[in-house]
Scaffold this motif. Sequence first.
Motif, PDB file in Angstrom:
ATOM      1  N   VAL A 294       1.924   2.832  22.591  1.00 49.67           N
ATOM      2  CA  VAL A 294       1.959   1.511  23.104  1.00 49.67           C
ATOM      3  C   VAL A 294       2.687   0.433  22.149  1.00 49.67           C
ATOM      4  CG1 VAL A 294      -0.199   1.007  21.536  1.00 49.67           C
ATOM      5  CG2 VAL A 294       0.109  -0.005  24.030  1.00 49.67           C
ATOM      6  N   VAL A 295       3.029  -0.553  22.706  1.00 47.97           N
ATOM      7  CA  VAL A 295       3.518  -1.646  22.030  1.00 47.97           C
ATOM      8  C   VAL A 295       2.624  -2.875  22.001  1.00 47.97           C
ATOM      9  CG1 VAL A 295       5.614  -3.138  21.829  1.00 47.97           C
ATOM     10  CG2 VAL A 295       5.776  -0.919  22.905  1.00 47.97           C
ATOM     11  N   PRO A 296       1.662  -3.162  21.026  1.00 49.43           N
ATOM     12  CA  PRO A 296       1.016  -4.204  21.380  1.00 49.43           C
ATOM     13  C   PRO A 296       1.615  -5.534  20.742  1.00 49.43           C
ATOM     14  CG  PRO A 296       0.026  -2.455  19.553  1.00 49.43           C
ATOM     15  CD  PRO A 296       1.556  -2.337  20.058  1.00 49.43           C
ATOM     16  N   LEU A 297       1.317  -6.465  21.363  1.00 50.31           N
ATOM     17  CA  LEU A 297       2.156  -7.917  21.124  1.00 50.31           C
ATOM     18  C   LEU A 297       1.365  -8.971  20.659  1.00 50.31           C
ATOM     19  CD1 LEU A 297       3.843  -7.840  24.820  1.00 50.31           C
ATOM     20  CD2 LEU A 297       4.825  -7.303  22.623  1.00 50.31           C
ATOM     21  N   ALA A 298      -0.094  -9.296  21.398  1.00 49.87           N
ATOM     22  CA  ALA A 298      -0.786 -10.225  20.678  1.00 49.87           C
ATOM     23  C   ALA A 298      -2.202 -10.352  21.175  1.00 49.87           C
ATOM     24  CB  ALA A 298      -0.069 -11.773  20.896  1.00 49.87           C
TER      25      ALA A 298
END
Length: 330
Positions: A294-298
Amino acid sequence: MTRKPVGAGAYSFVSWADGEKIVVKRNEKYWKPERPLPDAIEISIIPELTTGARSVTAGQNDLIYQLPPRQKVIIERASSVKVVHGPTLYVLQIFLNWAKPPFDNLKVRQALNFAIDRESFVKAALAGLAEPAYMNLPKAHWAYDAEVAKLYPYDPDRARKLLAEAGFKEGTPIELGGYPDQDSVQRQEILIEQLRKAGIGVRFVNAPIAEASAAFFGAEKKGAGLLSAWTGRPDPSLTYSLMFTKDAYYNAGRAPVPGELEAAIKESRASEDIEVRRKAFSTVQRLVMENAFVVPLAFQFELVAMNKKVQGYRPNLLGKPKYDDVWLGS
């Protein structure tokens, strides 16, 4: 039956007018002594957030929750209200289908994580009202692992190197799903520019939430990724099992994950001992992010505006208001 709900919660149902208002009153038989404090609550349904915010500043309503960050500057100008905000489990992220090119390649997934400047993303897209996300739990959570958070510092040069090692041709377009609302499009534009600097070309195909989510997670498997959000769950074992086990719905490709990860997720709910669970979640978080699933952002903050008479309101990690201890002062 759905129009006459029953239960053992803090409030009893009174009435429901479609698209207008829901009214509840104090449950006099509630198990907590002298709670809830309010005699009743009238919940006005106002889909347009600007109109809802205006109703609070004008005194027609006492409180509005889940305001978008762009509303903070506007609402703070009103002398009649006070603003409360705090961290939540609501994480903006790019869901990846790691069964599908190019994200079936670990190095491409890792490159995507290195290519994003989360600090700048928070400032530009969320008016600073968020915490940069390096995993699926924020700093305030008891299972947060500070070492895992160090895995993906902003490093576009390293991203380029990983892409080259993966045989990924610079500028090759990647199709991601997204939503067409104003805030989502702004986030997309920021990400497009950040990823371009690392040699990653992204094209967003937007559709309404229900349609885009069904196309990505359902049978169609459209796109390699989806810019969306995970709203969080009361227990983190739910978060990880719903996204990172082989047959989980939010594992878009229903692709395999390491056996060690599945075992650690099971271990995380096998004991009530907080330290045993913390250790298991440390393993879970590390494996999820080492594999860049996954690419968590904020983590978006809860943003609540309220009449100054409202007392006792406290934000919480779930980002959903609790009124048991809230009252109206003079």
